[in-house]
Design a protein around this motif. Structure first.
Motif, PDB file in Angstrom:
ATOM      1  N   ASP A  14      30.593  81.034 -65.947  1.00 19.31           N
ATOM      2  CA  ASP A  14      29.384  80.428 -66.505  1.00 19.31           C
ATOM      3  C   ASP A  14      28.624  79.685 -65.408  1.00 19.31           C
ATOM      4  O   ASP A  14      28.924  79.823 -64.221  1.00 19.31           O
ATOM      5  CB  ASP A  14      29.738  79.506 -67.681  1.00 19.31           C
ATOM      6  CG  ASP A  14      30.632  78.333 -67.290  1.00 19.31           C
ATOM      7  OD1 ASP A  14      30.862  78.111 -66.082  1.00 19.31           O
ATOM      8  OD2 ASP A  14      31.102  77.627 -68.201  1.00 19.31           O
TER       9      ASP A  14
ATOM     10  N   TYR B  95      38.953  75.915 -63.049  1.00 20.06           N
ATOM     11  CA  TYR B  95      37.930  76.355 -63.998  1.00 20.06           C
ATOM     12  C   TYR B  95      37.597  77.813 -63.760  1.00 20.06           C
ATOM     13  O   TYR B  95      36.972  78.151 -62.753  1.00 20.06           O
ATOM     14  CB  TYR B  95      36.680  75.476 -63.853  1.00 20.06           C
ATOM     15  CG  TYR B  95      35.691  75.635 -64.976  1.00 20.06           C
ATOM     16  CD1 TYR B  95      35.893  75.018 -66.199  1.00 20.06           C
ATOM     17  CD2 TYR B  95      34.548  76.399 -64.807  1.00 20.06           C
ATOM     18  CE1 TYR B  95      34.982  75.153 -67.230  1.00 20.06           C
ATOM     19  CE2 TYR B  95      33.627  76.540 -65.838  1.00 20.06           C
ATOM     20  CZ  TYR B  95      33.851  75.910 -67.043  1.00 20.06           C
ATOM     21  OH  TYR B  95      32.948  76.038 -68.076  1.00 20.06           O
TER      22      TYR B  95
ATOM     23  N   GLU C 288      36.121  79.919 -66.199  1.00 20.08           N
ATOM     24  CA  GLU C 288      35.075  80.433 -67.088  1.00 20.08           C
ATOM     25  C   GLU C 288      33.900  80.937 -66.240  1.00 20.08           C
ATOM     26  O   GLU C 288      33.428  80.238 -65.346  1.00 20.08           O
ATOM     27  CB  GLU C 288      34.606  79.311 -68.017  1.00 20.08           C
ATOM     28  CG  GLU C 288      33.817  79.758 -69.193  1.00 20.08           C
ATOM     29  CD  GLU C 288      34.655  80.508 -70.210  1.00 20.08           C
ATOM     30  OE1 GLU C 288      34.091  81.415 -70.835  1.00 20.08           O
ATOM     31  OE2 GLU C 288      35.845  80.206 -70.363  1.00 20.08           O
TER      32      GLU C 288
END
Length: 192
Positions: free
Chosen positions: A161, A157, A159
């Motif tokens: 965020d 992952y 991203e």
């Protein structure tokens, strides 16, 4: 003179939008699960297994495994999934994930951790299962499992965020060699 046709007139009418299903599930299996879900608990699951068989097929097996997993019977859930062909196991694990995801989001670590770890066994690339397994294991003091799952989550992952930020922060706490007993504070769910 040439007639000019407006652009809108040349567009074919669009079909009415169809309802979106969250997962490709058999209606019989979904209906069976909705009916028996209140009995998917440690006290009633044995009686349920004798009185109400799930529909056949991968969806029935997925919901059957999810019922066992909700009841904390992870070995029984794994046996149901393992009874499927290798190609069907991943699909059944997806159903367990969909059923277990709200449990993880609610912060029920004792239930969510083992359910998500079960999913990871069949879907090692399911980054949300890795995240939830890792956070639950962190909260339960299972440092090595938490470190393994959160490291795998961060590999998959990328991203930038709240999910990634939480994973990095918890992994940093787990890797801090000066803090043997990590202070376990649940990271805030992104978007909440």
């Amino acid at each position: 003179a040439t007639a000019v046709v407006p652009a809108a007139a040349s567009v074919a009418p669009q079909p009415a939008p169809q309802p979106i299903r969250s997962a490709p599930i058999g209606d019989d299996a979904a209906a069976w699960f909705q009916r028996v879900k209140p009995q998917c608990n440690p006290v009633e699951v044995n009686v349920l297994q004798r009185s109400s068989s799930p529909p056949s097929g991968v969806q029935g097996a997925g919901y059957h495994a999810a019922c066992f997993a909700l009841a904390g019977r992870i070995d029984d859930a794994r046996a149901v999934i393992d009874s499927l062909s290798e190609g069907e196991r991943r699909m059944a694990a997806s159903i367990v994930f969909e059923v277990g995801h709200p449990v993880a989001d609610a912060g029920d670590d004792r239930s969510a951790g083992p359910m998500m770890e079960l999913v990871v066994g069949y879907q090692p690339d399911n980054y949300m299962a890795l995240y939830h397994a890792g956070i639950s294991q962190y909260m339960l003091g299972e440092r090595d499992l938490a470190r393994k799952n959160l490291s795998a989550f961060l590999e998959l992952y990328k991203e930038n965020d709240g999910w990634r930020s939480n994973g990095l922060a918890v992994l940093a706490k787990l890797n801090d060699s000066t803090n043997v007993e990590v202070e376990r504070t649940r990271p805030r769910e992104p978007g909440s």
